[in-house]
Enzyme design. Structure first.
Site, mmCIF file in Angstrom:
data_model
loop_
_atom_site.group_PDB
_atom_site.id
_atom_site.type_symbol
_atom_site.label_atom_id
_atom_site.label_comp_id
_atom_site.label_asym_id
_atom_site.label_seq_id
_atom_site.Cartn_x
_atom_site.Cartn_y
_atom_site.Cartn_z
ATOM 1 N N THR A 125 0.827 -1.206 0.000
ATOM 2 C CA THR A 125 0.000 0.000 0.000
ATOM 3 C C THR A 125 0.863 1.258 0.000
ATOM 4 O O THR A 125 2.004 1.244 0.478
ATOM 5 C CB THR A 125 -0.895 0.019 1.256
ATOM 6 O OG1 THR A 125 -1.554 1.275 1.377
ATOM 7 C CG2 THR A 125 -0.086 -0.221 2.523
ATOM 8 N N ASP A 126 0.291 2.345 -0.501
ATOM 9 C CA ASP A 126 0.990 3.631 -0.438
ATOM 10 C C ASP A 126 1.138 4.147 0.995
ATOM 11 O O ASP A 126 1.956 5.024 1.271
ATOM 12 C CB ASP A 126 0.298 4.677 -1.309
ATOM 13 C CG ASP A 126 -1.172 4.897 -0.989
ATOM 14 O OD1 ASP A 126 -1.678 4.332 0.003
ATOM 15 O OD2 ASP A 126 -1.841 5.633 -1.750
ATOM 16 N N GLU A 127 0.378 3.588 1.930
ATOM 17 C CA GLU A 127 0.425 4.086 3.309
ATOM 18 C C GLU A 127 1.762 3.831 3.993
ATOM 19 O O GLU A 127 2.051 4.428 5.036
ATOM 20 C CB GLU A 127 -0.721 3.499 4.119
ATOM 21 C CG GLU A 127 -2.079 3.918 3.575
ATOM 22 C CD GLU A 127 -3.199 3.798 4.591
ATOM 23 O OE1 GLU A 127 -2.922 3.957 5.795
ATOM 24 O OE2 GLU A 127 -4.330 3.555 4.174
ATOM 25 N N TYR A 149 -1.427 0.163 10.964
ATOM 26 C CA TYR A 149 -1.605 -0.586 9.713
ATOM 27 C C TYR A 149 -0.453 -0.321 8.763
ATOM 28 O O TYR A 149 0.190 -1.254 8.249
ATOM 29 C CB TYR A 149 -2.923 -0.194 9.045
ATOM 30 C CG TYR A 149 -2.989 -0.575 7.585
ATOM 31 C CD1 TYR A 149 -2.851 -1.903 7.183
ATOM 32 C CD2 TYR A 149 -3.159 0.394 6.595
ATOM 33 C CE1 TYR A 149 -2.893 -2.253 5.844
ATOM 34 C CE2 TYR A 149 -3.213 0.049 5.254
ATOM 35 C CZ TYR A 149 -3.069 -1.269 4.877
ATOM 36 O OH TYR A 149 -3.094 -1.616 3.554
ATOM 37 N N ALA A 151 2.521 0.807 9.347
ATOM 38 C CA ALA A 151 3.780 0.290 9.875
ATOM 39 C C ALA A 151 3.880 -1.220 9.705
ATOM 40 O O ALA A 151 4.952 -1.754 9.380
ATOM 41 C CB ALA A 151 3.901 0.659 11.350
ATOM 42 N N LYS A 153 2.485 -2.999 7.338
ATOM 43 C CA LYS A 153 2.735 -3.280 5.926
ATOM 44 C C LYS A 153 4.172 -2.923 5.541
ATOM 45 O O LYS A 153 4.799 -3.630 4.744
ATOM 46 C CB LYS A 153 1.733 -2.523 5.049
ATOM 47 C CG LYS A 153 0.304 -3.029 5.150
ATOM 48 C CD LYS A 153 0.156 -4.483 4.711
ATOM 49 C CE LYS A 153 0.329 -4.634 3.207
ATOM 50 N NZ LYS A 153 0.053 -6.039 2.774
ATOM 51 N N ARG A 272 -9.527 11.364 12.504
ATOM 52 C CA ARG A 272 -8.792 10.169 12.924
ATOM 53 C C ARG A 272 -7.452 10.574 13.534
ATOM 54 O O ARG A 272 -6.763 11.461 13.001
ATOM 55 C CB ARG A 272 -8.574 9.299 11.686
ATOM 56 C CG ARG A 272 -7.557 8.201 11.833
ATOM 57 C CD ARG A 272 -7.186 7.621 10.485
ATOM 58 N NE ARG A 272 -8.251 6.889 9.862
ATOM 59 C CZ ARG A 272 -8.292 6.592 8.557
ATOM 60 N NH1 ARG A 272 -7.330 6.996 7.750
ATOM 61 N NH2 ARG A 272 -9.305 5.918 8.062
#
Length: 331
Positions: A125-127, A149, A151, A153, A272
Site C-alpha cells: 500500500t501507499d500508506e 496498519y 507500519a 505493511k 482520525r
C-alpha cells in the site's frame, strides 16, 4: 500454471481471482487457482465464483506453518493479498495487524522458501510512505508509516525484500493507491458512504475533509499485479497509482451527486488520530518497465460502483450488519 492466492475472498483478491478465471489475462486459460483465506469479518465466499473447476478454496491462516508446508507443493507462484487493512481498526487495536501482516507474511515467505515456490508477489500500500505534502513518492522514498496498519505493511515489505536479498527468492512488492470498485467491504469510505446513503443514513466525513487520496479502480490494480507476476523484475517494488487525486470532500461531493442527494446527508465527525494529509504515487517505473496505465476513468468507475451497490443489496447488507456489530469505528 498453479497459483496460490492468499486473501482471495477479500475485495482485491477476489477481483483478481474472478478476472483470471474469466479470461481477463491472456495465456491463463488453463491456470488453476488455490485461494487461501481465513474468512475473517471482511472475507466472504459470496465474492468468489461458485464451484469453478479451476478454483480450490482452502479456509486457513497464513500464520499456520504446517498448513502452508502441506499446501504449497505444486504451486508455481504466490500472490499475497492477505492482510488486515483498515486503518481505523488498527488504531483501535493493532495486535491483529502485526500478527497477520508481519508474522503471517514472514511465515508465508519462509514456507515458500522451504517448498521452492518460484515467484512471490506481495501486495502492499501507499500508506507505508506516510504523508507527502508536495510531489509524489517514488519506490526509493523512505518508509515513514504513521498508522499501525501502515507500519505493519512497511515491515512486511522489508521482509519480502530481505528474503530476495538474503535467500535469492524471486519476490516483488506492489504498492497501490486507494482502491475502489464492486465487492468492497462496506467499511471503506466509498462503499461506506454509498451504503449508508442508500439506507437513508448520513455519510460521516472526517475533520475538514481536505485529506487527499489517489484513486485506482480495482480492475486496474489487478491488471498491474498480473503484469508484475508475469514480467516484473525480481527484487523490484512497483508503485501502482490511479492518477486521480481528490480531497475527501471532493469525493463526497461526487458520491452525493451520483445518488442525487445533498450535503444535508453528510455529518462531520472528529478526525482520525494521526490522519495522513496526502498520498500520491509516482508510477513511472511500472509504466516504463511493464507498460501499465490505468484504463478505468474515475467518473465512470465511480458511477459503475455506485450502481453495483444499488443493485446488490443482498451482497452488502449482511456485511454492513457484520461491520456495525464490531467494536471498532468504521470509515
Amino acid at each position: 500454471m498453479r497459483l496460490l492466492v492468499t486473501g482471495g475472498a477479500g475485495f482485491i483478491g477476489s477481483h483478481y481471482v474472478r478476472s483470471l478465471l474469466a479470461g481477463a489475462y491472456p495465456g491463463h486459460d488453463g491456470t488453476r487457482l488455490t485461494v487461501l483465506d481465513s474468512l475473517t469479518y471482511s472475507g466472504t465466499l459470496t465474492s468468489l465464483p461458485p464451484a469453478h473447476p479451476r478454483l480450490t478454496f482452502v479456509r486457513g491462516d497464513i500464520r499456520d506453518r504446517e498448513l502452508l508446508l502441506d499446501l504449497l507443493p505444486g504451486h508455481d507462484a504466490v500472490v499475497h493479498f492477505a492482510a488486515e487493512s483498515h486503518v481505523d481498526r488498527s488504531i483501535a487495536g493493532s495486535t491483529p495487524f502485526v500478527t497477520t501482516n508481519v508474522v503471517g507474511t514472514h511465515t508465508l515467505l519462509e514456507c515458500c522458501r522451504r517448498r521452492g515456490v518460484e515467484r512471490f508477489v506481495h501486495i502492499s500500500t501507499d500508506e507505508v510512505y506516510g504523508s507527502v505534502e508536495d510531489g509524489s513518492w517514488t519506490e526509493a522514498s523512505p518508509l515513514e508509516a504513521n498508522s499501525p496498519y501502515g507500519a505493519s505493511k512497511a515491515a512486511s515489505d522489508l521482509l519480502v525484500r530481505a528474503f530476495h536479498r538474503t535467500y535469492g527468492m524471486w519476490t516483488t512488492v506492489t504498492r497501490c493507491s486507494n482502491n475502489y470498485g464492486p465487492h468492497q467491504f462496506p467499511e471503506k469510505i466509498i462503499p461506506l458512504f454509498v451504503t449508508r446513503l442508500l439506507d437513508g443514513r448520513k455519510a460521516p466525513l472526517y475533520g475538514d475533509g481536505l485529506h487527499v487520496r489517489e484513486w485506482l479502480h480495482v480492475d486496474d490494480h489487478c491488471r498491474a499485479v498480473q503484469l508484475v507476476l508475469e514480467s516484473g523484475r525480481a527484487g523490484r517494488t512497483y508503485n501502482v497509482g490511479g492518477g486521480t487525486e481528490l480531497t475527501n470532500r471532493a469525493l463526497t461531493e461526487r458520491v452525493l451527486a451520483e445518488l442525487g442527494v445533498g450535503w444535508d446527508r453528510v455529518e462531520r465527525v472528529a478526525d482520525r488520530p494521526g490522519h495522513d494529509r496526502r498520498y500520491s504515487l509516482d508510477g513511472t517505473r511500472i509504466r516504463e518497465e511493464l507498460g501499465f496505465a490505468p484504463r478505468v476513468d474515475f467518473a465512470r468507475g465511480l458511477a459503475d460502483t455506485v450502481r453495483w451497490y444499488r443493485d446488490h443489496r443482498d451482497w452488502w447488507e449482511p456485511l454492513a450488519h457484520r461491520a456495525a456489530a464490531l467494536d471498532a469505528p468504521v470509515g
